[in-house]
Every structure is written in structure tokens, then in C-alpha cells.
Design an enzyme around this catalytic site. Structure first.
Site, PDB file in Angstrom:
ATOM      1  N   ASP A  31       0.846  -1.186   0.000  1.00  0.00           N
ATOM      2  CA  ASP A  31       0.000   0.000   0.000  1.00  0.00           C
ATOM      3  C   ASP A  31       0.890   1.247   0.000  1.00  0.00           C
ATOM      4  OD1 ASP A  31      -3.228   0.497   1.075  1.00  0.00           O
ATOM      5  OD2 ASP A  31      -1.824   2.189   1.082  1.00  0.00           O
ATOM      6  N   ASN A  89     -12.868  -3.480   2.665  1.00  0.00           N
ATOM      7  CA  ASN A  89     -13.783  -2.374   2.910  1.00  0.00           C
ATOM      8  C   ASN A  89     -14.781  -2.293   1.758  1.00  0.00           C
ATOM      9  OD1 ASN A  89     -12.272  -1.641   5.200  1.00  0.00           O
ATOM     10  ND2 ASN A  89     -10.858  -0.441   3.954  1.00  0.00           N
ATOM     11  N   GLY A  95     -15.396   2.544   4.411  1.00  0.00           N
ATOM     12  CA  GLY A  95     -14.164   3.298   4.156  1.00  0.00           C
ATOM     13  C   GLY A  95     -13.495   2.948   2.846  1.00  0.00           C
ATOM     14  N   GLN A  96     -14.250   2.373   1.903  1.00  0.00           N
ATOM     15  CA  GLN A  96     -13.648   2.009   0.615  1.00  0.00           C
ATOM     16  C   GLN A  96     -13.363   3.262  -0.210  1.00  0.00           C
ATOM     17  OE1 GLN A  96     -16.138  -0.408  -1.920  1.00  0.00           O
ATOM     18  NE2 GLN A  96     -14.447  -0.930  -3.303  1.00  0.00           N
ATOM     19  N   HIS A 102     -10.413  -5.649  -3.253  1.00  0.00           N
ATOM     20  CA  HIS A 102      -9.085  -5.876  -2.689  1.00  0.00           C
ATOM     21  C   HIS A 102      -9.198  -6.187  -1.211  1.00  0.00           C
ATOM     22  CE1 HIS A 102     -10.007  -1.569  -2.216  1.00  0.00           C
ATOM     23  NE2 HIS A 102      -9.268  -1.600  -1.126  1.00  0.00           N
ATOM     24  N   HIS A 104      -6.886  -5.930   2.407  1.00  0.00           N
ATOM     25  CA  HIS A 104      -5.707  -5.360   3.068  1.00  0.00           C
ATOM     26  C   HIS A 104      -5.110  -6.428   3.975  1.00  0.00           C
ATOM     27  CE1 HIS A 104      -6.845  -0.984   2.406  1.00  0.00           C
ATOM     28  NE2 HIS A 104      -8.006  -1.571   2.202  1.00  0.00           N
TER      29      HIS A 104
HETATM   30  P1  5GP Z   1      -9.709   1.154   0.453  1.00  0.00           P
HETATM   31  O1  5GP Z   1      -9.725   2.497   1.112  1.00  0.00           O
HETATM   32  O2  5GP Z   1     -10.466   1.203  -0.856  1.00  0.00           O
HETATM   33  O3  5GP Z   1     -10.114   0.018   1.313  1.00  0.00           O
HETATM   34  O4  5GP Z   1      -8.185   0.856   0.117  1.00  0.00           O
HETATM   35  C1  5GP Z   1      -7.518   1.455  -0.931  1.00  0.00           C
HETATM   36  C2  5GP Z   1      -6.055   1.475  -0.583  1.00  0.00           C
HETATM   37  O5  5GP Z   1      -5.334   1.678  -1.778  1.00  0.00           O
HETATM   38  C3  5GP Z   1      -5.641   2.606   0.366  1.00  0.00           C
HETATM   39  O6  5GP Z   1      -5.064   2.031   1.533  1.00  0.00           O
HETATM   40  C4  5GP Z   1      -4.636   3.425  -0.436  1.00  0.00           C
HETATM   41  O7  5GP Z   1      -3.561   3.888   0.343  1.00  0.00           O
HETATM   42  C5  5GP Z   1      -4.197   2.444  -1.504  1.00  0.00           C
HETATM   43  N1  5GP Z   1      -3.825   3.042  -2.782  1.00  0.00           N
HETATM   44  C6  5GP Z   1      -4.566   3.916  -3.500  1.00  0.00           C
HETATM   45  N2  5GP Z   1      -3.950   4.209  -4.656  1.00  0.00           N
HETATM   46  C7  5GP Z   1      -2.800   3.488  -4.663  1.00  0.00           C
HETATM   47  C8  5GP Z   1      -1.729   3.377  -5.604  1.00  0.00           C
HETATM   48  O8  5GP Z   1      -1.713   4.000  -6.674  1.00  0.00           O
HETATM   49  N3  5GP Z   1      -0.698   2.542  -5.278  1.00  0.00           N
HETATM   50  C9  5GP Z   1      -0.691   1.838  -4.107  1.00  0.00           C
HETATM   51  N4  5GP Z   1       0.367   1.042  -3.891  1.00  0.00           N
HETATM   52  N5  5GP Z   1      -1.679   1.931  -3.202  1.00  0.00           N
HETATM   53  C10 5GP Z   1      -2.720   2.743  -3.480  1.00  0.00           C
END
Ligand code: 5GP
Ligand code: ZN
Length: 116
Positions: A31, A89, A95-96, A102, A104
Site C-alpha cells: 500500500d 472495505n 471506508g472504501q 481488494h 488489506h
Molecule cells: P480502500 O480504502 O479502498 O479500502 O483501500 C484502498 C487502498 O489503496 C488505500 O489504503 C490506499 O492507500 C491504496 N492506494 C490507492 N492508490 C494506490 C496506488 O496507486 N498505489 C498503491 N500502492 N496503493 C494505493
């Protein structure tokens, strides 16, 4: 593949990421904004919007691959003994922020429960 999806672009290799693992169905990379000493994202190669995508239950192979990759990556980075959290999420309350399925993988410190 969704044209505007950042995770589809990482899967396709058109946007760089620190990839730790990949197989025919899943790609795992660090991340960019880590919330724990180990914070790795496991994404399906196929574009599903989230765990709530109606196509998810029909693709048992993709779901199984995500679980298997979670186990494999956790062992690869050596956190299986101390423990880790695998979390998805969905939606605004979840919190998505990226609309591509995906999980985490969080580890490397004692994680609070319940999450905030
Ligand atoms: P969500 O908030 O949808 O559960 O998780 C998305 C995650 O993707 C976040 O933790 C954010 O830091 C990560 N993220 C978003 N854009 C990028 C990217 O371009 N590269 C990487 N490595 N992580 C990303
Ligand atoms: Zn996508």
C-alpha cells in the site's frame, strides 16, 4: 478491466507498484500509504467493484485465490506466527476508496479491535 481504475492499471503494469506476489488471479503489492509496518493489498486481476459486486459469488475461483494469496503473502513476509489482519472495505461506511475488489493484509504491530 476498467479504463479508469488504478488497480486495473497496476495489474496491467501501466502504473508501478511494489509487487510482492502474483498468480493467475491475484496481484499483491505494498500500500502506498501504509497503516501498519506491513500493509499489503491483494487485488483480483479481474475487475470487481467490491465484495458487494453481484459477480463475486459466481467466481468461486477468484474468491478462493484471494484467500490463498492472503495466506501465501502473509507467510512470504513472515507474519503468520505473530498474526495479521485481512480486511475488505465496502462502501462509504466501510471506508472504501478504490472501487476494485481488494483485501488489506495488515501486520507488524498489535492491531486494535474494534476498528475505528
Ligand atoms: P480502500 O480504502 O479502498 O479500502 O483501500 C484502498 C487502498 O489503496 C488505500 O489504503 C490506499 O492507500 C491504496 N492506494 C490507492 N492508490 C494506490 C496506488 O496507486 N498505489 C498503491 N500502492 N496503493 C494505493
Ligand atoms: Zn479495476
Amino acid at each position: 478491466m476498467s479504463q479508469s481504475c488504478i488497480f486495473c492499471a497496476i495489474v496491467a503494469g501501466t502504473i508501478a507498484a511494489d509487487v510482492l506476489y502474483q498468480d493467475g488471479r491475484v496481484v499483491a503489492f505494498r500500500d502506498r500509504s501504509p497503516q501498519a509496518p506491513v500493509h499489503i493489498l491483494l487485488v483480483t486481476r479481474h475487475h470487481f467493484a467490491s465484495i458487494d459486486d453481484p459477480a463475486v459469488p459466481a467466481d468461486a475461483a477468484a474468491c478462493a485465490a484471494l484467500f490463498a494469496a492472503g495466506q501465501a503473502v502473509a507467510r512470504q513476509v513472515g507474519v503468520e506466527r505473530n498474526g495479521y489482519r485481512l480486511v475488505m472495505n465496502h462502501g462509504s461506511d466501510g471506508g472504501q476508496t478504490v472501487q476494485h475488489l481488494h483485501a488489506h493484509l495488515l501486520a507488524g504491530r498489535s492491531l486494535g479491535w474494534p476498528p475505528g
